[in-house]
Design a protein around this motif. Sequence first.
Motif, PDB file in Angstrom:
ATOM      1  N   VAL A   1      -5.691  -4.560  -7.594  1.00  0.00           N
ATOM      2  CA  VAL A   1      -5.611  -3.142  -7.240  1.00  0.00           C
ATOM      3  C   VAL A   1      -6.804  -2.794  -6.364  1.00  0.00           C
ATOM      4  N   TRP A   2      -6.514  -2.314  -5.162  1.00  0.00           N
ATOM      5  CA  TRP A   2      -7.545  -1.819  -4.259  1.00  0.00           C
ATOM      6  C   TRP A   2      -7.399  -0.305  -4.149  1.00  0.00           C
ATOM      7  N   SER A   3      -8.518   0.380  -4.041  1.00  0.00           N
ATOM      8  CA  SER A   3      -8.476   1.843  -3.879  1.00  0.00           C
ATOM      9  C   SER A   3      -9.119   2.240  -2.560  1.00  0.00           C
ATOM     10  N   TYR A   4      -8.568   3.290  -1.954  1.00  0.00           N
ATOM     11  CA  TYR A   4      -9.170   3.823  -0.727  1.00  0.00           C
ATOM     12  C   TYR A   4      -9.551   5.285  -0.927  1.00  0.00           C
ATOM     13  N   SER A   5     -10.361   5.806  -0.013  1.00  0.00           N
ATOM     14  CA  SER A   5     -10.919   7.166  -0.099  1.00  0.00           C
ATOM     15  C   SER A   5     -11.659   7.377  -1.416  1.00  0.00           C
TER      16      SER A   5
ATOM     17  N   ALA B   1      -0.491  -7.439  -4.799  1.00  0.00           N
ATOM     18  CA  ALA B   1      -1.619  -6.512  -4.735  1.00  0.00           C
ATOM     19  C   ALA B   1      -1.109  -5.110  -4.425  1.00  0.00           C
ATOM     20  N   LEU B   2      -1.806  -4.117  -4.960  1.00  0.00           N
ATOM     21  CA  LEU B   2      -1.496  -2.710  -4.730  1.00  0.00           C
ATOM     22  C   LEU B   2      -2.697  -2.053  -4.061  1.00  0.00           C
ATOM     23  N   GLN B   3      -2.421  -1.142  -3.126  1.00  0.00           N
ATOM     24  CA  GLN B   3      -3.499  -0.342  -2.533  1.00  0.00           C
ATOM     25  C   GLN B   3      -3.081   1.120  -2.558  1.00  0.00           C
ATOM     26  N   LEU B   4      -3.912   1.937  -3.221  1.00  0.00           N
ATOM     27  CA  LEU B   4      -3.598   3.348  -3.410  1.00  0.00           C
ATOM     28  C   LEU B   4      -4.888   4.151  -3.387  1.00  0.00           C
ATOM     29  N   ARG B   5      -4.752   5.451  -3.240  1.00  0.00           N
ATOM     30  CA  ARG B   5      -5.926   6.321  -3.206  1.00  0.00           C
ATOM     31  C   ARG B   5      -6.361   6.650  -4.638  1.00  0.00           C
ATOM     32  N   HIS B   6      -7.673   6.521  -4.886  1.00  0.00           N
ATOM     33  CA  HIS B   6      -8.172   6.812  -6.227  1.00  0.00           C
ATOM     34  C   HIS B   6      -9.671   7.074  -6.175  1.00  0.00           C
ATOM     35  N   SER B   7     -10.109   8.025  -6.967  1.00  0.00           N
ATOM     36  CA  SER B   7     -11.537   8.304  -7.078  1.00  0.00           C
ATOM     37  C   SER B   7     -11.809   8.948  -8.427  1.00  0.00           C
ATOM     38  N   LEU B   8     -13.083   9.179  -8.690  1.00  0.00           N
ATOM     39  CA  LEU B   8     -13.490   9.772  -9.965  1.00  0.00           C
ATOM     40  C   LEU B   8     -12.960  11.194 -10.096  1.00  0.00           C
ATOM     41  N   VAL B   9     -13.137  12.005  -9.066  1.00  0.00           N
ATOM     42  CA  VAL B   9     -12.557  13.348  -9.086  1.00  0.00           C
ATOM     43  C   VAL B   9     -11.080  13.253  -8.689  1.00  0.00           C
ATOM     44  N   GLN B  10     -10.310  14.200  -9.193  1.00  0.00           N
ATOM     45  CA  GLN B  10      -8.878  14.213  -8.942  1.00  0.00           C
ATOM     46  C   GLN B  10      -8.446  15.588  -8.454  1.00  0.00           C
ATOM     47  N   PRO B  11      -7.421  15.660  -7.596  1.00  0.00           N
ATOM     48  CA  PRO B  11      -6.925  16.968  -7.163  1.00  0.00           C
ATOM     49  C   PRO B  11      -6.237  17.699  -8.311  1.00  0.00           C
ATOM     50  N   ARG B  12      -6.006  18.989  -8.120  1.00  0.00           N
ATOM     51  CA  ARG B  12      -5.259  19.747  -9.125  1.00  0.00           C
ATOM     52  C   ARG B  12      -3.912  19.082  -9.364  1.00  0.00           C
ATOM     53  N   PRO B  13      -3.472  18.995 -10.611  1.00  0.00           N
ATOM     54  CA  PRO B  13      -2.187  18.355 -10.905  1.00  0.00           C
ATOM     55  C   PRO B  13      -1.046  18.992 -10.121  1.00  0.00           C
ATOM     56  N   LEU B  14      -0.140  18.147  -9.657  1.00  0.00           N
ATOM     57  CA  LEU B  14       1.072  18.554  -8.942  1.00  0.00           C
ATOM     58  C   LEU B  14       0.774  19.231  -7.607  1.00  0.00           C
TER      59      LEU B  14
ATOM     60  N   GLY C   1     -11.296  -2.558 -13.234  1.00  0.00           N
ATOM     61  CA  GLY C   1     -10.642  -3.657 -12.539  1.00  0.00           C
ATOM     62  C   GLY C   1     -10.096  -3.269 -11.186  1.00  0.00           C
ATOM     63  N   ILE C   2     -10.657  -2.228 -10.569  1.00  0.00           N
ATOM     64  CA  ILE C   2     -10.200  -1.754  -9.267  1.00  0.00           C
ATOM     65  C   ILE C   2     -11.247  -2.116  -8.219  1.00  0.00           C
ATOM     66  N   ASP C   3     -10.789  -2.673  -7.107  1.00  0.00           N
ATOM     67  CA  ASP C   3     -11.676  -3.048  -6.013  1.00  0.00           C
ATOM     68  C   ASP C   3     -11.667  -1.945  -4.956  1.00  0.00           C
ATOM     69  N   PRO C   4     -12.784  -1.237  -4.774  1.00  0.00           N
ATOM     70  CA  PRO C   4     -12.805  -0.126  -3.833  1.00  0.00           C
ATOM     71  C   PRO C   4     -13.054  -0.561  -2.390  1.00  0.00           C
ATOM     72  N   ILE C   5     -12.341   0.090  -1.483  1.00  0.00           N
ATOM     73  CA  ILE C   5     -12.576  -0.087  -0.048  1.00  0.00           C
ATOM     74  C   ILE C   5     -13.594   0.964   0.373  1.00  0.00           C
TER      75      ILE C   5
ATOM     76  N   ALA D   1       0.849  -1.187   0.000  1.00  0.00           N
ATOM     77  CA  ALA D   1       0.000   0.000   0.000  1.00  0.00           C
ATOM     78  C   ALA D   1       0.889   1.242   0.000  1.00  0.00           C
ATOM     79  N   ASN D   2       0.495   2.234  -0.783  1.00  0.00           N
ATOM     80  CA  ASN D   2       1.192   3.531  -0.799  1.00  0.00           C
ATOM     81  C   ASN D   2       2.653   3.419  -1.205  1.00  0.00           C
ATOM     82  N   HIS D   3       2.936   2.527  -2.125  1.00  0.00           N
ATOM     83  CA  HIS D   3       4.281   2.374  -2.678  1.00  0.00           C
ATOM     84  C   HIS D   3       4.266   2.773  -4.154  1.00  0.00           C
ATOM     85  N   PRO D   4       5.305   3.424  -4.641  1.00  0.00           N
ATOM     86  CA  PRO D   4       5.377   3.699  -6.078  1.00  0.00           C
ATOM     87  C   PRO D   4       5.591   2.414  -6.862  1.00  0.00           C
ATOM     88  N   ALA D   5       5.168   2.440  -8.115  1.00  0.00           N
ATOM     89  CA  ALA D   5       5.217   1.230  -8.939  1.00  0.00           C
ATOM     90  C   ALA D   5       6.632   0.682  -9.072  1.00  0.00           C
ATOM     91  N   TRP D   6       7.624   1.572  -9.176  1.00  0.00           N
ATOM     92  CA  TRP D   6       8.986   1.067  -9.390  1.00  0.00           C
ATOM     93  C   TRP D   6       9.496   0.313  -8.175  1.00  0.00           C
TER      94      TRP D   6
END
Length: 313
Positions: A220-224, A181-194, A277-281, A157-162
């Motif tokens: 891939v699991w997503s949170y928030s 398995a990967l767990q990261l934050r993801h949603s339909l809306v996104q914050p301002r880039p950078l 293909g993302i499983d949401p928490i 969880a919360n690790h970069p892909a590399w």
Amino acid sequence: MGRMNSTGIVLGTMDFGTRVAPDQAFAVLDAFVAGGGTWLDTANCYSFWNDPAGVGGASERVIGAWLRARPGARDTVRIATKVRQNPLVPHSWPASAEGLSARAIRDGLEESLRRLGTDRVDLLWAHAEDRSVPLAETVGAFGELAAKGTALRVGAANHPAWRVERARALAREQDVEPWSALQLRHSLVQPRPLTPVAEAGHRMLTPDDLDLARTEGLAVWSYSSLMWGAYARADRPLPATYDHPGTSRVLAVLDDVAAELSATRNQVVLAWLARQGIDPIVGASRTAHVEEALAADRLRLADAHLARIAEAR
């Protein structure tokens, strides 16, 4: 996306035992299982910031109590927990947060199993990076627990892909179970880039993560993903970092699609994640939240819906 062991909706239990009282947590867990849910997501640090004791463990203790009160439930549900962030000294985080040394990982899982009252977890996550420890040591420790059967699968969880791919290469060299398995934050809306998000330790899902998952067959699991209720409740506005024209476009399309499908905003967001293909928490404090989320598993977005959403984003 080809992936391993898709789970559907995952029940997030972060607030159990702190903001969600045990009896209410039991009701949520019962409703989740009754509705066909399987996976529970917790962590050994949940939720030290809301606990007067200043340490984690409350969520795992509540799940353990529920398992004891529901004979046979352990054979019905799958449990995912995490090591890395629990304060070793009360009220001292991040200074005393456990790391990812071999000893910390072994000790962390041992305590989690004790609180949960079980002999294994179905998935053990590295909750965040720990670059003070050689990655090979961390990988070896996770592999050791998988070989013992106390962690049936392992993930990051919360690790970069590399870093995940490097860890998987090290696992192959050591001939141990790799992170799958990967767990990261993801949603339909996104914050301002950078623009960094305010929540410490959160890492956003990136195209590199999805590319790695697609190539290697990772879950891939997503949170928030439901933005703490912001999609559904006017009294919970989106954080300031989401205040940009793209958000307005996305929300307008979200409302249109929800109306066309006679669904809620939350359900469309969850169905959109599933199509990728993302499983949401989904964190829940009431049974109604569980019922709404599980109903999203039956919602099917057409390709035309996905195209409209993609254009708005």
